[in-house]
Design a protein around this motif. Structure first.
Motif, PDB file in Angstrom:
ATOM      1  N   GLU A  38       0.824  -1.207   0.000  1.00 39.80           N
ATOM      2  CA  GLU A  38       0.000   0.000   0.000  1.00 39.80           C
ATOM      3  C   GLU A  38       0.856   1.254   0.000  1.00 39.80           C
ATOM      4  O   GLU A  38       0.538   2.240  -0.654  1.00 39.80           O
ATOM      5  CB  GLU A  38      -0.941  -0.018   1.207  1.00 39.80           C
ATOM      6  CG  GLU A  38      -1.954  -1.136   1.105  1.00 39.80           C
ATOM      7  CD  GLU A  38      -2.896  -1.211   2.294  1.00 39.80           C
ATOM      8  OE1 GLU A  38      -2.747  -0.404   3.217  1.00 39.80           O
ATOM      9  OE2 GLU A  38      -3.767  -2.083   2.276  1.00 39.80           O
ATOM     10  N   TYR A 305      -9.866   0.211  -2.297  1.00 37.72           N
ATOM     11  CA  TYR A 305     -10.389   1.524  -1.946  1.00 37.72           C
ATOM     12  C   TYR A 305      -9.341   2.541  -2.340  1.00 37.72           C
ATOM     13  O   TYR A 305      -8.212   2.498  -1.845  1.00 37.72           O
ATOM     14  CB  TYR A 305     -10.664   1.573  -0.444  1.00 37.72           C
ATOM     15  CG  TYR A 305     -11.094   2.915   0.082  1.00 37.72           C
ATOM     16  CD1 TYR A 305     -12.221   3.552  -0.425  1.00 37.72           C
ATOM     17  CD2 TYR A 305     -10.399   3.544   1.105  1.00 37.72           C
ATOM     18  CE1 TYR A 305     -12.621   4.771   0.062  1.00 37.72           C
ATOM     19  CE2 TYR A 305     -10.792   4.759   1.605  1.00 37.72           C
ATOM     20  CZ  TYR A 305     -11.904   5.374   1.081  1.00 37.72           C
ATOM     21  OH  TYR A 305     -12.293   6.595   1.567  1.00 37.72           O
ATOM     22  N   ARG A 316      -4.392   7.476  -1.417  1.00 34.80           N
ATOM     23  CA  ARG A 316      -4.481   6.333  -0.518  1.00 34.80           C
ATOM     24  C   ARG A 316      -4.933   5.151  -1.337  1.00 34.80           C
ATOM     25  O   ARG A 316      -5.817   5.277  -2.180  1.00 34.80           O
ATOM     26  CB  ARG A 316      -5.478   6.603   0.606  1.00 34.80           C
ATOM     27  CG  ARG A 316      -5.722   5.417   1.522  1.00 34.80           C
ATOM     28  CD  ARG A 316      -4.567   5.193   2.462  1.00 34.80           C
ATOM     29  NE  ARG A 316      -4.907   4.221   3.515  1.00 34.80           N
ATOM     30  CZ  ARG A 316      -4.433   2.977   3.563  1.00 34.80           C
ATOM     31  NH1 ARG A 316      -3.639   2.539   2.621  1.00 34.80           N
ATOM     32  NH2 ARG A 316      -4.758   2.179   4.556  1.00 34.80           N
ATOM     33  N   ARG A 318      -5.891   1.208  -0.731  1.00 33.63           N
ATOM     34  CA  ARG A 318      -6.138   0.228   0.324  1.00 33.63           C
ATOM     35  C   ARG A 318      -6.675  -1.042  -0.305  1.00 33.63           C
ATOM     36  O   ARG A 318      -7.544  -0.981  -1.171  1.00 33.63           O
ATOM     37  CB  ARG A 318      -7.136   0.821   1.306  1.00 33.63           C
ATOM     38  CG  ARG A 318      -7.969  -0.166   2.057  1.00 33.63           C
ATOM     39  CD  ARG A 318      -7.325  -0.608   3.331  1.00 33.63           C
ATOM     40  NE  ARG A 318      -8.139  -1.624   3.983  1.00 33.63           N
ATOM     41  CZ  ARG A 318      -7.684  -2.452   4.900  1.00 33.63           C
ATOM     42  NH1 ARG A 318      -6.445  -2.390   5.283  1.00 33.63           N
ATOM     43  NH2 ARG A 318      -8.471  -3.351   5.445  1.00 33.63           N
TER      44      ARG A 318
END
Lengths: 358, 240, 204
Positions: A38, A305, A316, A318
């Motif tokens: 990630e 996500y 971000r 995820r």
């Protein structure tokens, strides 16, 4: 037990407290394969994260690609042409065949039948991997899906070979089942072991064949209708007891359904483009916003996500790993059983450490 | 299925003391979310789980997010009267404002009973990023949040109050940092070599302005390929 | 006696050998690897053991669950910093003579995950590696090739003389210090006796 233990499916560790042979407490320890997927994805472009998704659950790279592509398509508002949708279904179902047949082999490894069922599973897996290699250039890490479509269009010869393989697959399943399903050791070791009630499973967010083994009719292929799954006629098998034996049977029955889906897909595969012409792979910059895309992977709900701040890299990134969340109830399933059973229960959950730890 | 606005209004009538805010998603996907405050979050979560109209019995995904402090420069046009009596000048006045950062936990909820296809998204925000980082844990409501909240605690440092077993999930116990935060500096123990991920190296260079050839540059007065004992290539990590 | 003369005798049905050769021949054809998978490459390692590739042809099919019974460690996959001390411990537990194959890009250098904060940038920072097999993941054939290369290496080992094999030299440590979990990183981040980072001087 672990992290180097021959029956823990990779570098997985369980701290088990025993009373004699009975388990009174079991705490899993993770992170021995935490590869910072990630964090790395936050500093690479959207396209460059695609090969990393292959290495999440390294038995089913095609579905990982698809789930990621799905999230990016949602984020960027892309559409997928019909032919690509069909190809995605074909790849996902072939992956499911690979994953489930290998899982059954590994499960029997845990039961003590050293290697033999796995040899049969890998024999079939090699045939499917040859197809993947012919198409994408790599056996395991296919990197085949793209946002807005697929990378290469299969040739008619490839399709014919794949169709022949799928047509022959039920014969392998019959052979496999003759060997395994009625096996005395199998019945004695798995029936009634590791029961999981439907209410617990839902509350713990367990998905995939494990949830369905507990009798909950929840398959994202039916619920979300991802891709073109609503166009196919297939059944969602359900278990009644939620024990290890049901989980094994779910895999076998799902493989039979996958064969059905594949046969329909080969029959109906339309001609046409395989990429959305609007899709821009290099330098893809979605608008600021967020999206959650999810897919019924072979192990359960695989979700991505993504939060974008308008730059070429995701802000971000995820992964919702089904393997990790399916382990939530490992302790509850193992309590009261013997330590040998915990190995079988872990085998029936079907974890891949690349996805658990990411 | 009711819309998110209706759900918010229903929550507000049910919990008059709570604050529920709608956070719009500017992107292409219509996934908006509800921002809850820490005090009432668990009650609302319980209500959402058991309410027969939404029945959000399945918490799919819990994500941590880090929003660092942001410096916002606002430009205002101010007209300044000319002391000499001429026409007023228009001067741009810049004010710097520090928008405090926060950590965020995002919950994606679905209903297995009603087979919902669109998620209901809850967001919880901490007060700041340093000392007030406590949020209520929703693990007592959905057990699926168990490992995921532990992971967020590990990688972001949000402390979930009421979590049954809040330990680090992925890193070892003695580890001090929270590596997924945006300002985390990884131990810089790789050698420079050209890769497509040059950005990472550029960033590392800014953090380690070492005179040596750690990142490929040969210091002045030194032959390439040699390592002077005063400036070894394997230097212990300088920690911020 | 030169090799050509020996070859000549062999053609006449006379097989000449030395204890050293016999010993190495036996060792190289019964390598027992440690059953120990780390990541993606482990699946290819299993595939190498199955019917299609059949590592048993090279005498290395007996994957031992215990390091005490193994003499080859195949580091198959990404070694994370959390896992590295355990890999070193396993290596220490293996009896001499022992060999190590770094399989795949991650085990060699960190591979695609090199930028990760929890990824060890190559297992050779802590234990000596005999064979590197590049690939992500390497095909099973590549593993077999690596294994045959290792066999060549074993066959060339000398039991006495100035170029004695590593495991017979008295100064060979055999065991390596196990790194500790530090507050920010492994302590130490590499074994200075084994590893010194390469410097890549850039032309001005």
């Amino acid at each position: 037990m672990g992290p180097q233990h021959p029956s823990t499916h990779g570098v997985f560790r369980m701290i088990v407290t025993l009373d004699g042979e009975r388990i009174v407490k079991l705490k899993p320890v993770f992170g021995y394969l935490h590869r910072n997927h990630e964090k790395i994805a936050e500093s690479t472009s959207y396209l460059a994260s695609m090969p990393y998704t292959d290495r999440l659950d390294y038995l089913c790279s095609m579905t990982n690609n698809w789930a990621y592509a799905l999230a990016v398509e949602k984020l960027g508002g892309l559409t997928v042409p019909d032919r690509a949708q069909y190809l995605r279904v074909i790849m996902a179902e072939l992956t499911r065949l690979v994953n489930h047949s290998c899982l059954v082999g590994f499960l029997f490894n845990d039961l003590g039948t050293s290697f033999t069922p796995l040899l049969y599973a890998f024999r079939e897996r090699e045939k499917i991997l040859d197809l993947f290699e012919a198409l994408s250039g790599s056996r395991m890490m296919c990197n085949y899906q793209r946002f807005g479509g697929c990378r290469v269009d299969p040739s008619p010869e490839w399709l014919a070979a794949a169709k022949a393989l799928v047509d022959n697959f039920p014969r392998f399943l019959d052979e496999y089942e003759t060997m395994l399903t009625g096996n005395e050791i199998m019945l004695a070791r798995t029936q009634g072991v590791g029961r999981l009630s439907a209410a617990d499973a839902i509350n713990a967010g367990i998905t995939g064949p494990i949830l369905r083994a507990s009798g909950v009719d929840y398959d994202l292929r039916k619920v979300d209708g991802t891709g073109f799954y609503p166009r196919f006629d297939f059944r969602v098998p359900l278990g009644a007891h939620g024990d290890t034996y049901d989980r094994y049977m779910m895999r076998i029955l799902e493989m039979r359904e996958s064969v059905k889906i594949l046969q329909q897909a080969f029959r109906d595969l339309p001609a046409g483009p395989i990429m959305d012409p609007k899709a821009k792979l290099r330098g893809f910059r979605p608008k600021a916003g967020e999206a959650y895309g999810r897919l019924e992977g072979p192990k359960g709900e695989l979700g991505f996500y993504l939060v974008s701040d308008g730059s070429p890299n995701p802000y971000r990134y995820r992964v919702r790993p089904p393997s990790l969340i399916n382990l939530t109830l490992l302790e509850d399933m193992c309590l009261g059983h013997t330590i040998a059973d915990s190995v079988v229960i872990l085998g029936s959950i079907d974890i891949v450490l690349g996805e658990v730890d990411r | 299925m009711e819309s998110l606005e209706q759900l918010r209004d229903r929550l507000l009538t049910r919990f008059p003391a709570a604050k529920v805010e709608l956070v719009l998603n500017p992107g292409a996907s219509p996934e908006h979310s509800l921002l809850l405050e820490a005090a009432s979050a668990r009650e609302i979560a319980l209500f959402l789980r058991d309410d027969p109209f939404v029945k959000l019995d399945y918490c799919s995904n819990v994500t941590g997010l880090d929003w660092p402090d942001k410096e916002i420069i606002e430009t205002k046009k101010v007209s300044v009267p000319d002391p000499a009596g001429g026409p007023a000048k228009v001067v741009e006045e810049k004010t710097k404002r520090l928008q405090p950062g926060y950590l965020e936990a995002v919950y994606h909820l679905y209903s297995m009973a009603l087979k919902s296809t669109a998620p209901v998204i809850l967001r919880l925000r901490t007060v700041n990023r340093s000392d007030q980082v406590t949020l209520p844990s929703l693990t007592p409501v959905w057990r699926s949040a168990d490992f995921q909240e532990r992971e967020i605690y590990d990688l972001y440092g949000i402390i979930f109050e009421g979590h049954p077993d809040l330990r680090r999930l992925l890193m070892w116990d003695g580890f001090k940092d929270h590596p997924m935060r945006k300002d985390y500096v990884a131990p810089d123990d790789f050698e420079w070599e050209p890769t497509p991920h040059g950005v990472v190296h550029e960033r590392a260079k800014a953090h380690y302005p070492l005179p040596g050839d750690r990142l490929g540059q040969t210091p002045a007065g030194q032959q390439p390929g040699t390592v002077s004992p005063a400036n070894p290539t394997t230097q212990p990590e300088a920690k911020p | 006696m030169s090799d050509a003369e020996r070859e000549d005798l062999r053609r006449h049905g006379i097989l000449l050998t030395s204890l050293e050769e016999l010993y190495n021949w036996g060792r190289s054809n019964s390598i027992w690897p440690l059953q120990f998978g780390l990541a993606c490459c482990a699946i290819e390692m299993i595939a190498a053991a199955t019917a299609r590739f059949d590592i048993a042809r090279f005498g290395a099919e007996i994957f031992r669950p215990s390091p005490r019974q193994a003499d080859l460690m195949i580091v198959s996959g990404t070694v994370t910093k959390k896992m590295a001390p355990l890999v070193v411990r396993l290596w220490n537990q293996m009896p001499e003579p022992k060999y190590c194959i770094a399989m795949g890009a991650c085990a060699i250098s960190g591979g695609p995950f090199k930028q990760g904060y929890n990824v060890l940038k190559g297992i050779d920072r802590f234990i000596p590696v005999d064979i590197y097999i590049p690939g992500c993941p390497p095909r099973p054939e590549a593993l077999l090739h690596g294994l045959t290369q290792l066999q060549e290496k074993i066959k060339a080992e000398r039991l006495a003389g100035p170029d004695t094999a590593r495991h017979l030299r008295p100064e060979n440590p055999g065991e390596f210090p196990i790194p500790d979990y530090g507050a920010h990183d492994l302590q130490p981040p590499n074994n200075p006796a084994l590893f010194s980072p390469p410097s890549l001087p850039r032309k001005p």
